[in-house]
Scaffold this motif. Structure first.
Motif, PDB file in Angstrom:
ATOM      1  N   ASN A  26       0.859  -1.173   0.000  1.00  0.00           N
ATOM      2  CA  ASN A  26       0.000   0.000   0.000  1.00  0.00           C
ATOM      3  C   ASN A  26       0.902   1.232   0.000  1.00  0.00           C
ATOM      4  N   PHE A  54       1.364   5.295   0.564  1.00  0.00           N
ATOM      5  CA  PHE A  54       0.832   6.477   1.237  1.00  0.00           C
ATOM      6  C   PHE A  54       1.696   7.680   0.858  1.00  0.00           C
ATOM      7  N   VAL A  59      -1.595  -4.435   7.917  1.00  0.00           N
ATOM      8  CA  VAL A  59      -2.681  -3.473   8.101  1.00  0.00           C
ATOM      9  C   VAL A  59      -3.716  -4.068   9.057  1.00  0.00           C
ATOM     10  N   GLU A 107     -10.601  -4.651   0.605  1.00  0.00           N
ATOM     11  CA  GLU A 107     -10.246  -3.428  -0.120  1.00  0.00           C
ATOM     12  C   GLU A 107     -11.022  -2.262   0.482  1.00  0.00           C
ATOM     13  N   ARG A 149      -9.720   5.354   1.516  1.00  0.00           N
ATOM     14  CA  ARG A 149      -9.527   6.359   2.559  1.00  0.00           C
ATOM     15  C   ARG A 149     -10.546   7.490   2.405  1.00  0.00           C
ATOM     16  N   GLU A 157      -7.534   7.407  -1.563  1.00  0.00           N
ATOM     17  CA  GLU A 157      -6.588   6.359  -1.942  1.00  0.00           C
ATOM     18  C   GLU A 157      -7.098   4.991  -1.500  1.00  0.00           C
ATOM     19  N   THR A 158      -6.749   3.984  -2.302  1.00  0.00           N
ATOM     20  CA  THR A 158      -7.162   2.613  -1.988  1.00  0.00           C
ATOM     21  C   THR A 158      -6.162   1.957  -1.039  1.00  0.00           C
ATOM     22  N   ILE A 159      -6.673   1.177  -0.108  1.00  0.00           N
ATOM     23  CA  ILE A 159      -5.855   0.394   0.819  1.00  0.00           C
ATOM     24  C   ILE A 159      -6.300  -1.056   0.734  1.00  0.00           C
ATOM     25  N   GLU A 160      -5.333  -1.964   0.689  1.00  0.00           N
ATOM     26  CA  GLU A 160      -5.628  -3.398   0.729  1.00  0.00           C
ATOM     27  C   GLU A 160      -5.154  -3.960   2.056  1.00  0.00           C
ATOM     28  N   PRO A 195      -1.833   1.097  10.231  1.00  0.00           N
ATOM     29  CA  PRO A 195      -0.632   0.410   9.737  1.00  0.00           C
ATOM     30  C   PRO A 195       0.197  -0.096  10.923  1.00  0.00           C
TER      31      PRO A 195
END
Length: 357
Positions: A241, A243, A281, A311, A314, A319-322, A345
């Motif tokens: 991921n 950032f 995560v 999935e 934010r 933004e995408t976070i997995e 995180p």
């Protein structure tokens, strides 16, 4: 036999395939050259084999200069991706081929060749297939025949160029475990080229990660995965991921997430980015006081298998976070698509500057 590569470079026209590469392979070691297509790993392997000549630099085999030595004099066994077996020959004849074409002074007698072939077929677990032809074998069996043929002449170095690349995932996994056991038995110095991260990390004693003709990092599988030296290595070895943010006075601001960055405290303020692997995560139902967390909503869940893949998007940046959660943790949380949760995180690696494209 040990291999020393010193400041080797190779160009094809304007394209620099290998740039000032140095690498040592100890006797009996299995080293993987890992990298994406075009990173220079196969070119470097061919230079070690003597199939290509470097434009500059030196190749030492057992501390002897072999840079200008022909491939036939280097004592190298080569295994290709597509087997390269003789279709009109049986398995036993394919394995014996290299022994039969050796110079008369070193060639074994007929009965000695037969004994050597039988020994190798036992080693690769194909004794019962000796009389079959390549077209009668599975892909995995053909590749084992190719390996036995390469080992027949007792090479001092074994070079493998994407040997399992043409096989399906299940067979590939079985063969790489078999290769590791075989190497532990015969201890021949080996260099394996692959673009498969899992393969390199599972099979090799050490991994050399290549990018754009250069080596980014060399280390044990644990070292390169747990302590990546560069953003490229971190990104290449598994999912990450990303950032975006800034570092200022030892503090990293990644959107709504603020983290201490003591390793960057003496640096000039500027852009920064962080990498976090999905399994690092954590997802929480509620924000904990004093614990940095990101508000996000769940867009997709895949709960099949031992880990659930989540999935999220934010709320602050889009933004995408997995995330990957153990099955029990996922079931305990009772997550549903569309819910708002808090993402934390557990291990984030910060880099100054802009992320690689």
């Amino acid at each position: 036999m040990s291999i020393q590569i010193h400041n080797v470079s190779k160009r094809y026209g304007k394209f620099e395939a290998v740039r000032n590469v140095s690498l040592n392979v100890e006797e009996g070691e299995l080293v993987a050259l890992l990298g994406p297509s075009g990173s220079g790993k196969t070119t470097l392997l061919r230079i070690i084999a003597g199939l290509e000549q470097p434009d500059s630099g030196v190749i030492l085999l057992n501390n002897q200069d072999a840079t200008l030595q022909s491939a036939s004099r280097r004592g190298v066994g080569f295994v290709f991706q597509h087997y390269a077996l003789f279709r009109h020959m049986t398995v036993a004849e394919n394995v014996a081929f290299g022994l039969r074409v050796q110079p008369r002074a070193v060639r074994l007698l007929g009965n000695q060749i037969q004994e050597r072939v039988q020994e190798l077929l036992r080693l690769v677990q194909l004794e019962s297939q000796a009389g079959r032809y390549p077209t009668q074998l599975s892909g995995g069996q053909r590749q084992r025949v190719a390996l036995a043929r390469a080992l027949a002449v007792q090479p001092k170095v074994l070079l493998l160029d994407e040997p399992f690349g043409a096989l399906d995932a299940k067979v590939r996994k079985e063969l790489r475990r078999w290769l590791r056991r075989l190497h532990d038995e015969i201890h021949v110095t080996s260099v394996l080229v692959t673009h498969d991260q899992e393969e390199a990390l599972e099979v090799a004693d050490r991994v050399a990660i290549m990018n754009a003709g250069q080596i980014e990092q060399v280390g044990t599988p644990e070292e390169v995965y747990d302590h990546p030296a560069t953003p490229f290595v971190f990104d290449f070895l598994g999912k990450v991921n990303l950032f975006h943010g800034r570092i200022e006075a030892g503090l990293a601001s990644l959107g709504s997430l603020e983290l201490a960055a003591p390793e960057h405290i003496g640096q000039v303020s500027g852009p920064a980015f962080g990498y976090v692997r999905p399994h690092d995560v954590e997802i929480m139902r509620h924000e904990e006081e004093g614990e940095p967390a990101i508000r996000a909503h769940i867009t997709q869940i895949s709960g099949a298998g031992p880990h659930a893949r989540i999935e999220l998007v934010r709320v602050d940046s889009g933004e995408t976070i997995e995330a990957e959660l153990p099955k029990l943790r996922y079931q305990e949380l009772g997550l549903r698509t569309g819910e708002i949760v808090f993402v934390k995180p557990l291990a984030i690696r910060l880099f100054a500057g802009s992320p690689p494209v």
